[in-house]
Design a protein around this motif. Sequence first.
Motif, PDB file in Angstrom:
ATOM      1  N   GLY A   6      -1.465 -22.370  45.765  1.00 11.17           N
ATOM      2  CA  GLY A   6      -0.668 -22.581  44.577  1.00 11.17           C
ATOM      3  C   GLY A   6      -1.071 -21.626  43.472  1.00 11.17           C
ATOM      4  O   GLY A   6      -2.076 -20.932  43.568  1.00 11.17           O
ATOM      5  N   ARG A  24      -0.919 -21.404  38.977  1.00 16.71           N
ATOM      6  CA  ARG A  24      -0.570 -22.057  37.706  1.00 16.71           C
ATOM      7  C   ARG A  24       0.590 -21.306  37.062  1.00 16.71           C
ATOM      8  O   ARG A  24       0.514 -20.078  36.919  1.00 16.71           O
ATOM      9  N   MET A  63       2.597 -24.158  46.180  1.00 19.40           N
ATOM     10  CA  MET A  63       2.790 -25.109  45.091  1.00 19.40           C
ATOM     11  C   MET A  63       2.729 -24.442  43.719  1.00 19.40           C
ATOM     12  O   MET A  63       1.841 -23.640  43.453  1.00 19.40           O
ATOM     13  N   GLN A 118      -1.999 -28.679  36.843  1.00 20.52           N
ATOM     14  CA  GLN A 118      -3.251 -27.957  36.583  1.00 20.52           C
ATOM     15  C   GLN A 118      -3.101 -27.027  35.377  1.00 20.52           C
ATOM     16  O   GLN A 118      -4.030 -26.876  34.593  1.00 20.52           O
ATOM     17  N   GLN A 140      -7.479 -30.444  42.406  1.00 22.56           N
ATOM     18  CA  GLN A 140      -7.206 -29.380  43.379  1.00 22.56           C
ATOM     19  C   GLN A 140      -7.591 -29.819  44.793  1.00 22.56           C
ATOM     20  O   GLN A 140      -6.932 -29.463  45.767  1.00 22.56           O
ATOM     21  N   ASP A 197      -4.704 -31.636  46.001  1.00 22.70           N
ATOM     22  CA  ASP A 197      -3.618 -30.728  46.423  1.00 22.70           C
ATOM     23  C   ASP A 197      -3.834 -30.295  47.866  1.00 22.70           C
ATOM     24  O   ASP A 197      -2.918 -30.299  48.689  1.00 22.70           O
ATOM     25  N   GLN A 245     -11.620 -18.606  43.522  1.00 22.23           N
ATOM     26  CA  GLN A 245     -11.300 -19.981  43.926  1.00 22.23           C
ATOM     27  C   GLN A 245     -12.269 -20.546  44.961  1.00 22.23           C
ATOM     28  O   GLN A 245     -12.155 -21.705  45.356  1.00 22.23           O
TER      29      GLN A 245
HETATM   30  N1  TRP Z   1      -6.488 -22.974  40.858  1.00 21.59           N
HETATM   31  C1  TRP Z   1      -5.404 -22.145  41.294  1.00 21.59           C
HETATM   32  C2  TRP Z   1      -5.215 -21.012  40.277  1.00 21.59           C
HETATM   33  O1  TRP Z   1      -5.797 -21.038  39.228  1.00 21.59           O
HETATM   34  C3  TRP Z   1      -4.105 -22.891  41.431  1.00 21.59           C
HETATM   35  C4  TRP Z   1      -4.164 -24.037  42.400  1.00 21.59           C
HETATM   36  C5  TRP Z   1      -3.939 -25.344  42.128  1.00 21.59           C
HETATM   37  C6  TRP Z   1      -4.453 -23.955  43.798  1.00 21.59           C
HETATM   38  N2  TRP Z   1      -4.050 -26.096  43.217  1.00 21.59           N
HETATM   39  C7  TRP Z   1      -4.372 -25.287  44.277  1.00 21.59           C
HETATM   40  C8  TRP Z   1      -4.778 -22.910  44.667  1.00 21.59           C
HETATM   41  C9  TRP Z   1      -4.620 -25.580  45.608  1.00 21.59           C
HETATM   42  C10 TRP Z   1      -5.028 -23.216  46.009  1.00 21.59           C
HETATM   43  C11 TRP Z   1      -4.951 -24.551  46.468  1.00 21.59           C
HETATM   44  O2  TRP Z   1      -4.445 -20.107  40.497  1.00 21.59           O
END
Ligand code: TRP
Length: 347
Positions: free
Chosen positions: A9, A11, A42, A47, A137, A140, A155
């Motif tokens: 995902g 933001r 996503m 977030q 997260q 998610d 990440q």
């Molecule tokens: N933290 C990620 C970012 O800052 C966004 C994110 C939210 C994400 N949920 C996730 C990434 C789950 C991978 C899996 O871009």
Amino acid sequence: MERKIVLTGDRPTGPLHIGHYVGSLKKRVEMQESGDFQQFVMIADIQALTDNADNPAKIRENILEVMLDYLAVGLDPERTTIFVQSKIPALFELPMYYSNLVTLSRLQRNPTIKSEIKMRGFEKSIPVGFLTYPISQAADITAFRANLVPVGVDQLPMLEQTREIVNSFNNLYKKDVLVLPEAVLPDNENAYRIVGIDGGAKMSKSLGNCIFLKDDAKTVEKKVMSMFTDPNHIKVSEPGKIEGNVVFTYLDIFCKNEHFEKYCPDYKNLQEMKDHYRHGGLGDVKVKKFLNSILQEILTPIRERRIKFENNKKMLLDILAEHSRVASDYANITLDAVRDAIGIKIF
Ligand code: TRP
């Protein structure tokens, strides 16, 4: 063979840039094209709120912006489920259960959280929602039973924290309810972290040092021409430095040998070009023009695809709504198993 599940995902706090592209979007498109995976992508609006609670309009506006970037790079709604985080109720409930398995000090030790707290000036007073977003997260990732999570290195601490939650949950309640995910990093190590065009440590919208996927050709060229190089390399004939020179840092990421044949036949490969620059006799402008040609080659098809979708907001919203319904049903299966494992399902 059962297909592995992929979830990632972004933001929606701004348009996506070339760092997102090499860091994760490229990998997602490859995984989609391989047909070997079931992929969820996503738009992480909940977030995004954790450090933008005072500016929800920004997030709302950028949801479609990010969706357009996804379609522009080649994510295909026929093959990839693209959905909005806030439309998935399970993603609000799961973190509540997981938060009992995580200590305050563990969250405070998360390296990504630590550096973000500094960057946002949250040292004195940290919003609880922000501090606990790693738990969200983890929800998610686990809600979708993801095996693989294509992300940039920033990440990795989130993945580590998710894996800890998965292990704690499965040990405490019931084995094998939650799936242990793995990060998928870019193939090219140079793409792990991308610096800004000003040489700043990170390409970031708030620092104003990005090349966006939606930038037009002129803007990209202007940005490349303004890139930080070697401030002491004033005369073409003098030796220049490669280290910290953003143009070469980007060439390490984007340049392939075939680009020399096409755009700069004076050299066979990047090593030859670097050697010439180091010894003196190669000017910044020539190297910048070369990088510009490569970036244009990558960004032109992305830009062209984007135009096809740009004026069809209604269609984008319809896809997101439909895919969010599918994703929610999917996540509810995990939620049900989680409630069952904890034993709070009395009726
Ligand atoms: N933290 C990620 C970012 O800052 C966004 C994110 C939210 C994400 N949920 C996730 C990434 C789950 C991978 C899996 O871009």
